[in-house]
Write a protein that holds these residues in place. Structure first.
Motif, PDB file in Angstrom:
ATOM      1  N   GLN A  52       9.733  64.511  56.308  1.00  0.00           N
ATOM      2  CA  GLN A  52       9.853  63.058  56.210  1.00  0.00           C
ATOM      3  C   GLN A  52      10.885  62.655  55.168  1.00  0.00           C
ATOM      4  O   GLN A  52      11.666  61.723  55.370  1.00  0.00           O
ATOM      5  CB  GLN A  52       8.501  62.410  55.898  1.00  0.00           C
ATOM      6  CG  GLN A  52       8.532  60.891  56.024  1.00  0.00           C
ATOM      7  CD  GLN A  52       9.029  60.421  57.387  1.00  0.00           C
ATOM      8  OE1 GLN A  52       8.499  60.813  58.425  1.00  0.00           O
ATOM      9  NE2 GLN A  52      10.069  59.593  57.410  1.00  0.00           N
ATOM     10  N   GLU A  53      10.896  63.374  54.062  1.00  0.00           N
ATOM     11  CA  GLU A  53      11.896  63.093  53.021  1.00  0.00           C
ATOM     12  C   GLU A  53      13.298  63.284  53.584  1.00  0.00           C
ATOM     13  O   GLU A  53      14.205  62.473  53.333  1.00  0.00           O
ATOM     14  CB  GLU A  53      11.655  64.040  51.838  1.00  0.00           C
ATOM     15  CG  GLU A  53      12.676  63.898  50.716  1.00  0.00           C
ATOM     16  CD  GLU A  53      12.528  64.997  49.671  1.00  0.00           C
ATOM     17  OE1 GLU A  53      13.558  65.401  49.108  1.00  0.00           O
ATOM     18  OE2 GLU A  53      11.382  65.442  49.429  1.00  0.00           O
ATOM     19  N   ALA A  54      13.473  64.344  54.356  1.00  0.00           N
ATOM     20  CA  ALA A  54      14.786  64.615  54.937  1.00  0.00           C
ATOM     21  C   ALA A  54      15.199  63.541  55.930  1.00  0.00           C
ATOM     22  O   ALA A  54      16.352  63.085  55.933  1.00  0.00           O
ATOM     23  CB  ALA A  54      14.775  65.982  55.621  1.00  0.00           C
ATOM     24  N   LEU A  55      14.267  63.120  56.779  1.00  0.00           N
ATOM     25  CA  LEU A  55      14.589  62.087  57.770  1.00  0.00           C
ATOM     26  C   LEU A  55      14.998  60.787  57.092  1.00  0.00           C
ATOM     27  O   LEU A  55      15.922  60.092  57.548  1.00  0.00           O
ATOM     28  CB  LEU A  55      13.401  61.856  58.697  1.00  0.00           C
ATOM     29  CG  LEU A  55      12.985  63.045  59.572  1.00  0.00           C
ATOM     30  CD1 LEU A  55      11.763  62.683  60.406  1.00  0.00           C
ATOM     31  CD2 LEU A  55      14.123  63.503  60.466  1.00  0.00           C
ATOM     32  N   ASP A  56      14.328  60.450  56.000  1.00  0.00           N
ATOM     33  CA  ASP A  56      14.677  59.231  55.260  1.00  0.00           C
ATOM     34  C   ASP A  56      16.105  59.328  54.720  1.00  0.00           C
ATOM     35  O   ASP A  56      16.887  58.364  54.801  1.00  0.00           O
ATOM     36  CB  ASP A  56      13.705  59.014  54.101  1.00  0.00           C
ATOM     37  CG  ASP A  56      12.307  58.654  54.570  1.00  0.00           C
ATOM     38  OD1 ASP A  56      12.149  58.269  55.745  1.00  0.00           O
ATOM     39  OD2 ASP A  56      11.366  58.773  53.758  1.00  0.00           O
ATOM     40  N   LYS A  57      16.463  60.481  54.183  1.00  0.00           N
ATOM     41  CA  LYS A  57      17.804  60.648  53.628  1.00  0.00           C
ATOM     42  C   LYS A  57      18.863  60.687  54.727  1.00  0.00           C
ATOM     43  O   LYS A  57      19.962  60.146  54.561  1.00  0.00           O
ATOM     44  CB  LYS A  57      17.855  61.913  52.762  1.00  0.00           C
ATOM     45  CG  LYS A  57      17.149  61.719  51.423  1.00  0.00           C
ATOM     46  CD  LYS A  57      17.267  62.916  50.520  1.00  0.00           C
ATOM     47  CE  LYS A  57      16.149  63.870  50.669  1.00  0.00           C
ATOM     48  NZ  LYS A  57      16.058  64.862  49.575  1.00  0.00           N
ATOM     49  N   GLN A  58      18.532  61.304  55.843  1.00  0.00           N
ATOM     50  CA  GLN A  58      19.481  61.319  56.965  1.00  0.00           C
ATOM     51  C   GLN A  58      19.814  59.900  57.417  1.00  0.00           C
ATOM     52  O   GLN A  58      20.973  59.599  57.730  1.00  0.00           O
ATOM     53  CB  GLN A  58      18.905  62.130  58.127  1.00  0.00           C
ATOM     54  CG  GLN A  58      18.889  63.629  57.877  1.00  0.00           C
ATOM     55  CD  GLN A  58      18.239  64.392  59.007  1.00  0.00           C
ATOM     56  OE1 GLN A  58      17.734  63.810  59.955  1.00  0.00           O
ATOM     57  NE2 GLN A  58      18.237  65.709  58.918  1.00  0.00           N
ATOM     58  N   ALA A  59      18.800  59.039  57.431  1.00  0.00           N
ATOM     59  CA  ALA A  59      19.029  57.653  57.837  1.00  0.00           C
ATOM     60  C   ALA A  59      19.969  56.942  56.868  1.00  0.00           C
ATOM     61  O   ALA A  59      20.801  56.113  57.281  1.00  0.00           O
ATOM     62  CB  ALA A  59      17.696  56.910  57.921  1.00  0.00           C
ATOM     63  N   GLN A  60      19.868  57.266  55.591  1.00  0.00           N
ATOM     64  CA  GLN A  60      20.718  56.631  54.583  1.00  0.00           C
ATOM     65  C   GLN A  60      22.128  57.212  54.550  1.00  0.00           C
ATOM     66  O   GLN A  60      23.047  56.581  54.016  1.00  0.00           O
ATOM     67  CB  GLN A  60      20.087  56.806  53.196  1.00  0.00           C
ATOM     68  CG  GLN A  60      18.740  56.125  53.018  1.00  0.00           C
ATOM     69  CD  GLN A  60      18.135  56.427  51.665  1.00  0.00           C
ATOM     70  OE1 GLN A  60      18.695  56.077  50.631  1.00  0.00           O
ATOM     71  NE2 GLN A  60      16.988  57.098  51.658  1.00  0.00           N
ATOM     72  N   LEU A  61      22.299  58.405  55.115  1.00  0.00           N
ATOM     73  CA  LEU A  61      23.585  59.109  55.012  1.00  0.00           C
ATOM     74  C   LEU A  61      24.256  59.319  56.361  1.00  0.00           C
ATOM     75  O   LEU A  61      25.143  60.153  56.493  1.00  0.00           O
ATOM     76  CB  LEU A  61      23.364  60.469  54.326  1.00  0.00           C
ATOM     77  CG  LEU A  61      22.828  60.408  52.896  1.00  0.00           C
ATOM     78  CD1 LEU A  61      22.373  61.791  52.440  1.00  0.00           C
ATOM     79  CD2 LEU A  61      23.880  59.853  51.943  1.00  0.00           C
ATOM     80  N   GLN A  62      23.855  58.525  57.356  1.00  0.00           N
ATOM     81  CA  GLN A  62      24.373  58.765  58.705  1.00  0.00           C
ATOM     82  C   GLN A  62      25.862  58.470  58.837  1.00  0.00           C
ATOM     83  O   GLN A  62      26.494  58.851  59.822  1.00  0.00           O
ATOM     84  CB  GLN A  62      23.573  57.953  59.727  1.00  0.00           C
ATOM     85  CG  GLN A  62      23.490  56.478  59.463  1.00  0.00           C
ATOM     86  CD  GLN A  62      22.530  55.808  60.435  1.00  0.00           C
ATOM     87  OE1 GLN A  62      22.548  56.080  61.628  1.00  0.00           O
ATOM     88  NE2 GLN A  62      21.676  54.930  59.934  1.00  0.00           N
ATOM     89  N   ASP A  63      26.448  57.828  57.838  1.00  0.00           N
ATOM     90  CA  ASP A  63      27.891  57.595  57.857  1.00  0.00           C
ATOM     91  C   ASP A  63      28.682  58.845  57.475  1.00  0.00           C
ATOM     92  O   ASP A  63      29.902  58.884  57.661  1.00  0.00           O
ATOM     93  CB  ASP A  63      28.258  56.458  56.900  1.00  0.00           C
ATOM     94  CG  ASP A  63      27.839  56.732  55.464  1.00  0.00           C
ATOM     95  OD1 ASP A  63      26.632  56.969  55.241  1.00  0.00           O
ATOM     96  OD2 ASP A  63      28.699  56.713  54.563  1.00  0.00           O
ATOM     97  N   LEU A  64      27.993  59.869  56.950  1.00  0.00           N
ATOM     98  CA  LEU A  64      28.668  61.089  56.533  1.00  0.00           C
ATOM     99  C   LEU A  64      28.544  62.177  57.599  1.00  0.00           C
ATOM    100  O   LEU A  64      27.556  62.232  58.324  1.00  0.00           O
ATOM    101  CB  LEU A  64      28.058  61.611  55.223  1.00  0.00           C
ATOM    102  CG  LEU A  64      28.128  60.694  54.003  1.00  0.00           C
ATOM    103  CD1 LEU A  64      27.472  61.376  52.806  1.00  0.00           C
ATOM    104  CD2 LEU A  64      29.564  60.311  53.689  1.00  0.00           C
ATOM    105  N   LYS A  65      29.526  63.044  57.676  1.00  0.00           N
ATOM    106  CA  LYS A  65      29.472  64.180  58.589  1.00  0.00           C
ATOM    107  C   LYS A  65      28.859  65.366  57.844  1.00  0.00           C
ATOM    108  O   LYS A  65      29.561  66.147  57.197  1.00  0.00           O
ATOM    109  CB  LYS A  65      30.873  64.520  59.104  1.00  0.00           C
ATOM    110  CG  LYS A  65      31.432  63.481  60.059  1.00  0.00           C
ATOM    111  CD  LYS A  65      32.759  63.919  60.655  1.00  0.00           C
ATOM    112  CE  LYS A  65      33.283  62.900  61.655  1.00  0.00           C
ATOM    113  NZ  LYS A  65      34.579  63.313  62.248  1.00  0.00           N
TER     114      LYS A  65
END
Length: 226
Positions: free
Chosen positions: A62-75
């Motif tokens: 869950q922690e990872a999914l939250d961060k992925q959502a915040q960083l989706q502009d990065l490759k």
């Protein structure tokens, strides 16, 4: 930790990798630095990415999914490196590029079945309990060949190699012995398997000397966890 400190730490770890590779006649370009970012903020990951790191390892879903959502502009290339519960395989299959912690055929089957068709195959490492510790996850060496054969037959995943977290030791010869055993175990996998995910902040030099292609570093990049 400040952005400057993270950038300086990445430079230090990269220098360690280069030195370790040179000391055993290897090319540092063969070794991927995986930034282990569990409990770290999305901002800290963004800082690491700005310093050139694109491979990110997370332990908690869950922690990872939250961060992925915040960083989706990065490759970024996301690696799941924590224990896997059966009820968590679908989001892992949908949101990660690599999984390092597969130690049961049941989990591998679920990941394969739940990998979306529009995504490339999920890259898989089998976790080996290389030090035979009762408290650690991982397949026993004696059972590795059977598991590898089953995983290699699955359609939506690609078996890339092995991962291990040996019993901690401050003695370089003991570190190298465990990593050498994992390198030897790679020979039971299909010839296309090319990855040894081994070595962390305290023992990456020993891991590189024994053939590591991916070191997983958290503390020496982001500082001690609170």
């Amino acid at each position: 930790m400040t952005a400057t400190a993270i950038q300086q730490n990445i430079a230090k770890v990269s220098a360690r990798i280069e030195s370790a590779a040179a000391s055993c006649g290897r090319n540092a370009d063969e070794i991927t630095l995986l930034a282990v970012s569990k409990t770290r903020s999305a901002l800290e990951i963004r800082t690491a990415a700005a310093a050139g790191l694109a491979q990110i390892g997370e332990n908690y879903l869950q922690e990872a999914l939250d961060k992925q959502a915040q960083l989706q502009d990065l490759k970024l290339c996301w690696h799941f490196i924590g224990p896997i519960q059966s009820n968590k395989t679908r989001p892992i299959a949908e949101h990660f590029d690599w999984v390092h912690s597969v130690d049961r055929l049941k989990i591998a089957r679920r990941l394969s079945e739940q990998r979306p068709a529009h995504l490339p195959p999920l890259q898989i490492c089998l976790q080996v309990n290389i030090s035979d510790e009762a408290s650690k996850s991982g397949v026993a060496l004696a059972d590795l060949a059977e598991l590898a054969a089953g995983v290699a037959s699955l359609e939506r995943i690609r078996l890339r190699g092995l991962m291990a977290i040996p019993e901690p030791s401050g003695k370089v010869d003991e570190q190298r012995s465990a990593f050498a055993a994992l390198q030897e175990a790679l020979t039971v996998l299909p010839s296309s398997a090319d990855t040894l995910s081994m070595g962390m902040s305290a023992d990456l030099e020993a891991a590189i000397a024994e053939g590591s292609t991916m070191v997983r570093v958290g503390t020496d990049i982001f500082g001690p966890r609170a």
